[in-house]
Every structure is written in structure tokens, then in C-alpha cells.
Motif scaffolding. Structure first.
Motif, PDB file in Angstrom:
ATOM      1  N   ILE A 214       0.847  -1.192   0.000  1.00  0.00           N
ATOM      2  CA  ILE A 214       0.000   0.000   0.000  1.00  0.00           C
ATOM      3  C   ILE A 214       0.884   1.243   0.000  1.00  0.00           C
ATOM      4  N   LYS A 215       0.667   2.123  -0.949  1.00  0.00           N
ATOM      5  CA  LYS A 215       1.398   3.386  -1.001  1.00  0.00           C
ATOM      6  C   LYS A 215       0.578   4.437  -0.266  1.00  0.00           C
ATOM      7  N   ILE A 216       1.166   5.011   0.780  1.00  0.00           N
ATOM      8  CA  ILE A 216       0.496   6.037   1.584  1.00  0.00           C
ATOM      9  C   ILE A 216       1.221   7.354   1.320  1.00  0.00           C
ATOM     10  N   GLY A 217       0.504   8.327   0.803  1.00  0.00           N
ATOM     11  CA  GLY A 217       1.170   9.578   0.447  1.00  0.00           C
ATOM     12  C   GLY A 217       2.055   9.382  -0.763  1.00  0.00           C
ATOM     13  N   LYS A 218       3.137  10.138  -0.818  1.00  0.00           N
ATOM     14  CA  LYS A 218       4.000  10.084  -1.988  1.00  0.00           C
ATOM     15  C   LYS A 218       5.010   8.938  -1.941  1.00  0.00           C
ATOM     16  N   ASN A 219       5.623   8.690  -0.782  1.00  0.00           N
ATOM     17  CA  ASN A 219       6.720   7.727  -0.743  1.00  0.00           C
ATOM     18  C   ASN A 219       6.638   6.694   0.375  1.00  0.00           C
TER      19      ASN A 219
END
Length: 190
Positions: free
Chosen positions: A144-149
């Protein structure tokens, strides 16, 4: 163990709503702190390297390297002791969607682990070493990508261990060859 698996499943479902599934650069590297509850339990550093060609999955795959400290509880019905050691895992991850490095994936790892025991017990000093190789070490997870990085990466799976003959007071009879595991990684992609 069942509670841990249910917890990981709940996390997968809960966070999938917030996951961003944009395409990542195929050369993306993710460095993560990892924890895996199993036998032995592992905690350490994980590196996932971008795109690699593998069989039919050319744009779906990445390479993983996990270097972890390990902790194993050993109980031979006379004494209960805790050992510490290390585990090194190297493998591949295949994602569900072409060109993406987030979402549902399958991974398989080759592993080596060694755990040392040296503890005073009521029956005397307990010393020994337990180690294994594993070629059948599979997980399913959801990156899961949370925000940009920021990356959150829960997974569940199993490990079938080919044990090296125990040394010292270790008898492999008291350690399971087939174990389930659940884990989570929290990392940064760049």
C-alpha cells in the motif's frame, strides 16, 4: 497465531481503500523495516529493487533482500530457552497489475537462518545451534502506497524448513518444519 492472521487480513481490507495504485518507476527501490511473526520471529531491514525480467512476468516483478535478526523459543519438555540469531532471505515478488509496484502480490524466497542458544537453566547450561535452509517460503501480501513515498506492506504466508542437524543440546525433533507466518513492513520508496 490465528489472531495475528485475522489482524493482518483486517489490515489488508481496511487499507486497500486508501491505497494509491499509480504506476511507479520500474527502477524504484523500497527500503523497509520488517517484522515477521513465526518460528523463528524476524525483525530487520528489507530492500525491494525495481523491475526485473523473470519468466513470463517481465514488468510484474521485483527482487527482494531481507536481512533480519531472529528469535526462537525452544521447548524440549525439560527446559524452555530463547535463542537469537540471523536470517537472510532473497527472492522474487510478482504483482497482480502490469507495470505497478503496489497492490496484491505473491512472493517466494530462498532463506538461510541460524539461531544460537546459551542460557543457564535449573538443569545446567543449555548450549546449541539450530539452523535451516528454505526453498519453499511463500507469501501473499498487499503493498500500500500512503502519500507520496511511504509504503505499508502486510503479508501472510508459510515456510517449509530443511533443517541442518542441531548442534549441542538442540534436537530438531522439538522444532516444527512447516510454519505459518504473518508480517508487516513499513518503508520508504525512492
Amino acid at each position: 497465531m490465528k489472531k495475528s492472521i485475522v489482524l493482518i487480513g483486517t489490515i489488508l481490507v481496511s487499507f486497500s481503500t486508501f491505497a494509491q495504485h499509480e504506476k511507479l518507476d520500474p527502477n524504484t527501490v523500497t527500503i523497509s523495516a520488517n517484522y515477521s511473526f513465526s518460528d523463528p520471529s524476524l525483525y530487520g531491514i528489507s530492500a525491494e529493487f525495481g523491475n526485473s525480467d523473470f519468466f513470463l512476468f517481465d514488468e510484474y516483478t521485483s527482487t527482494l533482500l531481507n536481512i533480519s535478526a531472529s528469535q526462537l523459543n525452544y521447548d524440549n519438555n525439560l527446559v524452555k530457552v530463547k535463542g537469537n540469531g540471523y536470517t537472510i532471505e532473497l527472492g522474487k515478488r510478482v504483482y497482480q497489475k502490469r507495470g505497478r509496484k503496489s497492490g496484491v502480490y505473491l512472493q517466494w524466497l530462498i532463506a538461510y537462518s541460524s539461531t544460537n542458544f546459551n542460557e543457564n537453566t535449573p538443569l545446567g547450561n543449555f548450549e546449541g545451534n539450530y539452523s535451516y535452509w528454505s526453498l519453499i517460503n511463500h507469501d501473499i501480501g498487499y503493498k500500500i502506497k500512503i502519500g507520496k513515498n511511504i509504503i505499508l506492506d502486510p503479508s501472510i504466508g508459510f515456510n517449509w524448513k530443511w533443517e541442518v542437524k542441531g548442534k549441542g543440546d538442540i534436537d530438531n525433533t522439538y522444532v516444527d518444519n512447516f510454519v505459518f507466518r504473518c508480517g508487516v513492513k513499513l518503508g520508504f520508496s525512492f
